[in-house]
Design an enzyme around this catalytic site. Structure first.
Site, PDB file in Angstrom:
ATOM      1  N   ARG A 153       0.862  -1.171   0.000  1.00  0.00           N
ATOM      2  CA  ARG A 153       0.000   0.000   0.000  1.00  0.00           C
ATOM      3  C   ARG A 153       0.906   1.230   0.000  1.00  0.00           C
ATOM      4  O   ARG A 153       2.043   1.180   0.482  1.00  0.00           O
ATOM      5  CB  ARG A 153      -0.893   0.027   1.244  1.00  0.00           C
ATOM      6  CG  ARG A 153      -1.830  -1.180   1.371  1.00  0.00           C
ATOM      7  CD  ARG A 153      -2.622  -1.092   2.677  1.00  0.00           C
ATOM      8  NE  ARG A 153      -3.580  -2.191   2.806  1.00  0.00           N
ATOM      9  CZ  ARG A 153      -3.309  -3.351   3.411  1.00  0.00           C
ATOM     10  NH1 ARG A 153      -2.109  -3.558   3.945  1.00  0.00           N
ATOM     11  NH2 ARG A 153      -4.232  -4.301   3.484  1.00  0.00           N
ATOM     12  N   LYS A 171      -2.602  -2.850   7.690  1.00  0.00           N
ATOM     13  CA  LYS A 171      -3.839  -2.474   8.375  1.00  0.00           C
ATOM     14  C   LYS A 171      -4.016  -3.300   9.639  1.00  0.00           C
ATOM     15  O   LYS A 171      -3.762  -4.501   9.647  1.00  0.00           O
ATOM     16  CB  LYS A 171      -5.034  -2.686   7.442  1.00  0.00           C
ATOM     17  CG  LYS A 171      -5.172  -1.616   6.366  1.00  0.00           C
ATOM     18  CD  LYS A 171      -6.463  -1.803   5.610  1.00  0.00           C
ATOM     19  CE  LYS A 171      -6.689  -0.696   4.589  1.00  0.00           C
ATOM     20  NZ  LYS A 171      -7.958  -0.878   3.867  1.00  0.00           N
ATOM     21  N   HIS A 178      -2.873   2.690  -5.735  1.00  0.00           N
ATOM     22  CA  HIS A 178      -3.459   1.429  -5.255  1.00  0.00           C
ATOM     23  C   HIS A 178      -3.676   0.443  -6.400  1.00  0.00           C
ATOM     24  O   HIS A 178      -3.688  -0.773  -6.190  1.00  0.00           O
ATOM     25  CB  HIS A 178      -4.785   1.701  -4.537  1.00  0.00           C
ATOM     26  CG  HIS A 178      -5.111   0.670  -3.494  1.00  0.00           C
ATOM     27  ND1 HIS A 178      -4.318   0.449  -2.380  1.00  0.00           N
ATOM     28  CD2 HIS A 178      -6.133  -0.214  -3.389  1.00  0.00           C
ATOM     29  CE1 HIS A 178      -4.833  -0.519  -1.653  1.00  0.00           C
ATOM     30  NE2 HIS A 178      -5.939  -0.937  -2.236  1.00  0.00           N
ATOM     31  N   ARG A 238      -0.874  -1.990  -6.697  1.00  0.00           N
ATOM     32  CA  ARG A 238      -0.994  -3.121  -5.761  1.00  0.00           C
ATOM     33  C   ARG A 238      -1.969  -4.156  -6.320  1.00  0.00           C
ATOM     34  O   ARG A 238      -1.718  -5.370  -6.257  1.00  0.00           O
ATOM     35  CB  ARG A 238      -1.464  -2.600  -4.405  1.00  0.00           C
ATOM     36  CG  ARG A 238      -1.808  -3.654  -3.356  1.00  0.00           C
ATOM     37  CD  ARG A 238      -2.080  -2.941  -2.041  1.00  0.00           C
ATOM     38  NE  ARG A 238      -2.952  -3.686  -1.146  1.00  0.00           N
ATOM     39  CZ  ARG A 238      -2.532  -4.571  -0.250  1.00  0.00           C
ATOM     40  NH1 ARG A 238      -1.260  -4.867  -0.154  1.00  0.00           N
ATOM     41  NH2 ARG A 238      -3.393  -5.180   0.545  1.00  0.00           N
ATOM     42  N   HIS A 285      -4.049  -9.460   3.625  1.00  0.00           N
ATOM     43  CA  HIS A 285      -5.492  -9.479   3.828  1.00  0.00           C
ATOM     44  C   HIS A 285      -5.837 -10.358   5.025  1.00  0.00           C
ATOM     45  O   HIS A 285      -5.357 -11.489   5.127  1.00  0.00           O
ATOM     46  CB  HIS A 285      -6.204 -10.040   2.586  1.00  0.00           C
ATOM     47  CG  HIS A 285      -6.229  -9.076   1.437  1.00  0.00           C
ATOM     48  ND1 HIS A 285      -6.446  -9.478   0.137  1.00  0.00           N
ATOM     49  CD2 HIS A 285      -6.073  -7.727   1.388  1.00  0.00           C
ATOM     50  CE1 HIS A 285      -6.406  -8.416  -0.649  1.00  0.00           C
ATOM     51  NE2 HIS A 285      -6.194  -7.348   0.083  1.00  0.00           N
ATOM     52  N   TYR A 337      -9.892 -11.021  -6.576  1.00  0.00           N
ATOM     53  CA  TYR A 337      -8.976 -11.094  -7.712  1.00  0.00           C
ATOM     54  C   TYR A 337      -9.289 -12.274  -8.620  1.00  0.00           C
ATOM     55  O   TYR A 337      -8.948 -12.256  -9.796  1.00  0.00           O
ATOM     56  CB  TYR A 337      -7.531 -11.167  -7.219  1.00  0.00           C
ATOM     57  CG  TYR A 337      -7.099  -9.906  -6.531  1.00  0.00           C
ATOM     58  CD1 TYR A 337      -6.793  -8.759  -7.252  1.00  0.00           C
ATOM     59  CD2 TYR A 337      -7.042  -9.834  -5.144  1.00  0.00           C
ATOM     60  CE1 TYR A 337      -6.427  -7.588  -6.620  1.00  0.00           C
ATOM     61  CE2 TYR A 337      -6.677  -8.669  -4.499  1.00  0.00           C
ATOM     62  CZ  TYR A 337      -6.369  -7.547  -5.250  1.00  0.00           C
ATOM     63  OH  TYR A 337      -6.018  -6.394  -4.612  1.00  0.00           O
TER      64      TYR A 337
END
Length: 306
Positions: free
Chosen positions: A161, A184, A252, A255, A278, A287
């Protein structure tokens, strides 16, 4: 927060502090949570026509929740944003119910509105490479051009990110074969660093006029302070205009391109989940829809009977 009782205000602040310290929520997430729950509590105060302390919160009904959702939609808020607000309210309400010992079913059973989940918008492989090459042309300063190339190469080459790339410190260079990244929710992951990214960072450091400081940001702004994401966004905006790429060609998107191109090359979905950081595999599974669309496009273009 003038419409909220002191008890609700204190409870909200305690919940936000728990989200930040125990759950590792980012500052932006905390700000969004605060706004969403504050608006909810303010609405309930006006809806019932009286200051809304903690006790009245125990009596919120399904009808109350429907009224709040209708009010939010009436303000022009879309289904996706309403779902996000409801998620914040549920999280706060679950925490409050556990602390105060009441039944939160009316709130927790409220269904979020359905919406079409947006698929990631990756760039084709040649466009991703062209973006890196063209970003270099957006500055007259050699070191700034090298800096922008290094950042964008990290986004595409390592799936970082923009915030993760810009959080690197001087002590992280020269880049090792793998980086320990905190993403995150302060979730830790190890990301392999390709040679192109290591070389790009080395070139930037060789040209950078600011002294390397182990505790200072690795990527510097023009005056030597921390590099702003807006600088990279601006360079990419200029580059995509030159290349004729859509507005979705953002930092982004690099990524997204990293993940999609790995998947197209036969990468394992769970391995890609780990590389992206994730928390849920369902996030990474978006994806697969992108990859399926790519395959169907090829099928429709090449099949003899298409």
């Amino acid at each position: 927060m003038s419409l909220i009782s002191p008890a609700c205000r204190d409870a909200l602040q305690s919940w936000l502090e728990a989200q930040k310290s125990l759950m590792g929520r980012s500052e932006n997430t905390i700000i969004a949570y605060q706004g969403d729950v504050t608006d909810f509590l303010s609405f309930m105060t006006l809806h019932h026509g009286e200051p809304h302390g903690l006790k009245p919160l125990e009596k919120i009904t399904v009808s109350d929740m429907r009224s709040w959702m209708a009010h939010v939609r009436g303000d022009g808020v879309g289904a996706r944003s309403l779902a996000r607000k409801l998620s914040a309210v549920k999280s706060f309400y679950k925490w409050l119910a556990e602390r105060e010992g009441f039944e939160p079913t009316a709130v927790l059973s409220t269904r979020a509105p359905k919406f079409q989940r947006k698929l990631p918008r990756p760039l084709p492989q040649d466009a991703a490479k062209a973006m890196i090459e063209t970003v270099e042309l957006q500055s007259l300063s050699d070191w700034v051009a090298a800096r922008d190339v290094a950042v964008v190469t990290l986004l595409y080459g390592c799936g970082l990110r923009i915030s993760e790339a810009l959080s690197l410190k001087g002590k992280d260079a020269p880049l090792p074969r793998s980086l320990r990244i905190f993403g995150k929710g302060n979730k830790e992951r190890v990301v392999p660093v390709i040679d192109a990214a290591r070389d790009a960072v080395e070139t930037y450091l060789r040209l950078c006029p600011h002294a390397k400081d182990p505790d200072a940001p690795l990527f510097r702004g023009a005056r030597g302070g921390a590099l702003s994401p807006r600088a990279i966004q601006g360079a990419m905006a200029k580059a995509r205009m030159q290349l004729g790429l859509p507005a979705t060609a953002t930092p982004h998107a690099m990524r997204h391109s990293f993940a999609t191109h790995l998947l197209e090359a036969g990468g394992d979905l769970r391995a890609i989940q780990e590389l992206l950081g994730h928390a849920s595999l369902s996030t990474t599974q978006a994806y697969t829809a992108v990859d399926t669309k790519h395959l169907m496009d090829i099928y429709n273009r090449t099949h003899p009977k298409a």
